[in-house]
Scaffold this motif. Structure first.
Motif, PDB file in Angstrom:
ATOM      1  N   ALA A  47     -16.146 -57.170   3.812  1.00 21.02           N
ATOM      2  CA  ALA A  47     -17.286 -56.387   4.479  1.00 21.02           C
ATOM      3  C   ALA A  47     -18.324 -56.095   3.214  1.00 21.02           C
ATOM      4  O   ALA A  47     -19.592 -56.065   3.750  1.00 21.02           O
ATOM      5  N   THR A  48     -18.085 -55.510   2.141  1.00 18.44           N
ATOM      6  CA  THR A  48     -19.064 -55.072   1.165  1.00 18.44           C
ATOM      7  C   THR A  48     -19.861 -56.355   0.842  1.00 18.44           C
ATOM      8  O   THR A  48     -21.113 -56.159   0.835  1.00 18.44           O
ATOM      9  N   GLU A  49     -19.204 -57.518   0.588  1.00 17.89           N
ATOM     10  CA  GLU A  49     -20.134 -58.748   0.421  1.00 17.89           C
ATOM     11  C   GLU A  49     -21.001 -59.232   1.423  1.00 17.89           C
ATOM     12  O   GLU A  49     -22.169 -59.468   1.312  1.00 17.89           O
ATOM     13  N   ILE A  50     -20.622 -59.089   3.013  1.00 20.24           N
ATOM     14  CA  ILE A  50     -21.420 -59.222   3.838  1.00 20.24           C
ATOM     15  C   ILE A  50     -22.576 -58.081   4.063  1.00 20.24           C
ATOM     16  O   ILE A  50     -23.850 -58.529   4.113  1.00 20.24           O
ATOM     17  N   ILE A 110     -29.216 -58.323   2.562  1.00 20.42           N
ATOM     18  CA  ILE A 110     -30.435 -58.298   1.910  1.00 20.42           C
ATOM     19  C   ILE A 110     -31.014 -59.720   1.778  1.00 20.42           C
ATOM     20  O   ILE A 110     -30.271 -60.672   1.176  1.00 20.42           O
ATOM     21  N   GLY A 111     -32.157 -59.839   1.945  1.00 19.57           N
ATOM     22  CA  GLY A 111     -32.938 -61.229   1.923  1.00 19.57           C
ATOM     23  C   GLY A 111     -32.460 -62.141   2.880  1.00 19.57           C
ATOM     24  O   GLY A 111     -33.138 -63.374   2.983  1.00 19.57           O
ATOM     25  N   GLN A 147     -30.894 -67.506  16.225  1.00 23.01           N
ATOM     26  CA  GLN A 147     -29.916 -66.860  15.013  1.00 23.01           C
ATOM     27  C   GLN A 147     -30.817 -66.233  13.859  1.00 23.01           C
ATOM     28  O   GLN A 147     -31.707 -66.914  13.558  1.00 23.01           O
ATOM     29  N   ALA A 148     -30.114 -65.138  13.324  1.00 22.99           N
ATOM     30  CA  ALA A 148     -30.635 -64.592  12.263  1.00 22.99           C
ATOM     31  C   ALA A 148     -30.170 -65.524  11.079  1.00 22.99           C
ATOM     32  O   ALA A 148     -28.808 -65.772  11.138  1.00 22.99           O
ATOM     33  N   GLU A 149     -30.843 -65.465   9.959  1.00 23.87           N
ATOM     34  CA  GLU A 149     -30.171 -66.238   8.888  1.00 23.87           C
ATOM     35  C   GLU A 149     -28.732 -65.597   8.508  1.00 23.87           C
ATOM     36  O   GLU A 149     -27.880 -66.149   7.930  1.00 23.87           O
ATOM     37  N   ALA A 150     -28.660 -64.160   8.500  1.00 22.41           N
ATOM     38  CA  ALA A 150     -27.554 -63.601   8.205  1.00 22.41           C
ATOM     39  C   ALA A 150     -26.270 -63.763   9.286  1.00 22.41           C
ATOM     40  O   ALA A 150     -25.216 -63.872   8.840  1.00 22.41           O
ATOM     41  N   ASP A 151     -26.849 -63.972  10.592  1.00 21.59           N
ATOM     42  CA  ASP A 151     -25.641 -64.625  11.448  1.00 21.59           C
ATOM     43  C   ASP A 151     -25.084 -65.800  11.015  1.00 21.59           C
ATOM     44  O   ASP A 151     -23.959 -66.070  10.899  1.00 21.59           O
ATOM     45  N   ASN A 178     -33.585 -52.402  10.673  1.00 21.29           N
ATOM     46  CA  ASN A 178     -32.819 -51.607   9.633  1.00 21.29           C
ATOM     47  C   ASN A 178     -31.827 -50.536  10.392  1.00 21.29           C
ATOM     48  O   ASN A 178     -31.477 -49.599   9.746  1.00 21.29           O
ATOM     49  N   ASN A 179     -31.291 -50.856  11.472  1.00 20.56           N
ATOM     50  CA  ASN A 179     -30.264 -49.941  12.287  1.00 20.56           C
ATOM     51  C   ASN A 179     -28.968 -50.568  11.963  1.00 20.56           C
ATOM     52  O   ASN A 179     -28.785 -51.974  11.557  1.00 20.56           O
ATOM     53  N   THR A 180     -28.025 -49.715  12.481  1.00 19.04           N
ATOM     54  CA  THR A 180     -26.439 -50.048  12.276  1.00 19.04           C
ATOM     55  C   THR A 180     -26.180 -51.572  13.062  1.00 19.04           C
ATOM     56  O   THR A 180     -26.877 -51.852  14.073  1.00 19.04           O
ATOM     57  N   MET A 181     -25.178 -52.040  12.353  1.00 21.51           N
ATOM     58  CA  MET A 181     -24.661 -53.529  12.916  1.00 21.51           C
ATOM     59  C   MET A 181     -23.123 -53.460  12.511  1.00 21.51           C
ATOM     60  O   MET A 181     -22.668 -52.719  12.020  1.00 21.51           O
ATOM     61  N   GLY A 182     -22.652 -54.674  13.153  1.00 21.38           N
ATOM     62  CA  GLY A 182     -21.069 -54.647  12.629  1.00 21.38           C
ATOM     63  C   GLY A 182     -20.577 -56.104  12.903  1.00 21.38           C
ATOM     64  O   GLY A 182     -21.359 -56.967  13.135  1.00 21.38           O
ATOM     65  N   THR A 183     -19.187 -56.256  12.581  1.00 12.67           N
ATOM     66  CA  THR A 183     -18.319 -57.364  12.678  1.00 12.67           C
ATOM     67  C   THR A 183     -17.450 -57.309  13.480  1.00 12.67           C
ATOM     68  O   THR A 183     -16.586 -56.116  13.260  1.00 12.67           O
ATOM     69  N   VAL A 184     -17.169 -58.142  14.762  1.00 10.94           N
ATOM     70  CA  VAL A 184     -16.180 -57.767  15.678  1.00 10.94           C
ATOM     71  C   VAL A 184     -15.203 -58.916  15.474  1.00 10.94           C
ATOM     72  O   VAL A 184     -15.723 -60.192  15.192  1.00 10.94           O
TER      73      VAL A 184
END
Ligand code: FBP
Length: 286
Positions: A19-22, A27-28, A43-47, A99-105
């Motif tokens: 989680a911390t790494e994700i 960023i970026g 898709q977002a790059e982060a996805d 920059n609002n909240t998100m999660g991993t399910v």
């Protein structure tokens, strides 16, 4: 396979450690790629990046037979036959831009995917809020953790929804709601004991329901009869956790966990929260 299979804890621990790494990796990676996910969403790059990171790590765990993700059409099959993992790597990735909240399910099933929610043996989410937290349901109870630097610390055990519901949040465009759902919402809204909480990321909204009591729904819509959220990656894991916390889930007429999947990327109308709210909803949609 019993729920005490070590693969279950290994999957939960790996997601917690990642989680911390994700969070740092967002960023970026706030832009979009020129690709769509199997649900037809840009898709977002982060996805893509979070999916690759989790896909590699979770499919390498002894006992994990499959890794499936909202972001990929094909399942990673490892040949193992103990647990089967379904992940929404970044729920609410449209919130990256603001920059609002998100999660991993995540959902951990004991049957090959696609599987009904009744085959879940554990589920949960990581919430990237002011701090990073995890909620996880196993053996009929919910535990909350704080995640820092790869460490997972229990902050609350046997979590249950408060008896007095407080918050409500309903997705989809209001003009596209069915009339019976719109009427139900008016009743909820008209009670001064309740207040609106809708943040555009299911995980942030559902975590508020778990914390304060209430209801979250992304309902069937006139232009999308099955709503927006995916059964394997969002509906089942959320329903399993909220039901383990003493709440209810519904697709409008039955527990989400009873919905039989036909395709890995099936959508499902999702309603979760305090039992009396869900009972009233099913009466309203009859
Ligand atoms: P994904 O980002 O995983 O596709 O999640 C879908 C989602 O962002 C949910 O988290 C949220 O509840 C919903 O879509 C918001 O939809 P809308 O933008 O229509 O309000």
């Amino acid at each position: 396979m019993t729920v005490s299979d070590p693969a279950v804890e290994d999957v939960v621990a790996t997601i917690g450690r990642s989680a911390t790494e994700i969070r740092q990796g967002l960023i970026g990676r706030r832009g979009t790629v020129d690709e769509e996910n199997p649900s037809g969403e840009i898709q977002a790059e982060a996805d893509v990046w979070a999916d690759e990171l989790l896909g590699d790590r979770l499919s390498s765990i002894d006992g994990v037979g499959q890794y499936a993700s909202e972001e990929r059409s094909e399942i990673i099959d490892t040949g193992d036959e103990r647990v089967y993992v379904a992940v929404d790597p970044l729920d609410g990735s449209s919130n990256l831009k603001s920059n609002n909240t998100m999660g991993t399910v995540f959902g951990i099933y004991d049957e090959p995917l696609p599987a009904p929610g009744s085959a879940l043996v554990a589920s949960g989410w990581v919430l990237y809020g002011p701090i990073t937290t995890m909620a996880c349901a196993q053996d009929g109870s919910v535990t909350k953790y704080e995640l820092t630097g790869g460490e997972r610390t229990v902050v609350e055990e046997d979590v249950t929804l408060p008896d007095d519901p407080l918050v409500y949040g309903f997705g989809g465009r209001v003009p596209h709601w069915h009339d019976d759902f719109r009427e139900y919402v008016r009743v909820i809204e008209s009670n001064p004991d309740h207040k609106l909480r809708y943040g555009g990321a299911m995980i942030g909204d559902v975590n508020q329901v778990l914390t304060y009591g209430g209801i979250f729904a992304y309902p069937a819509l006139e232009d999308n009869p099955r709503g927006k959220l995916r059964l394997q990656f969002e509906g089942n894991p959320i329903a399993y956790l909220i039901e383990a916390a003493g709440g209810r889930s519904s697709d409008g007429s039955q527990s989400i966990l009873e919905v039989e999947p036909t395709d890995l990327h099936d959508r499902v109308p999702l309603h979760v929260g305090n039992a009396e709210f869900i009972d009233q909803l099913e009466d309203a949609l009859e």
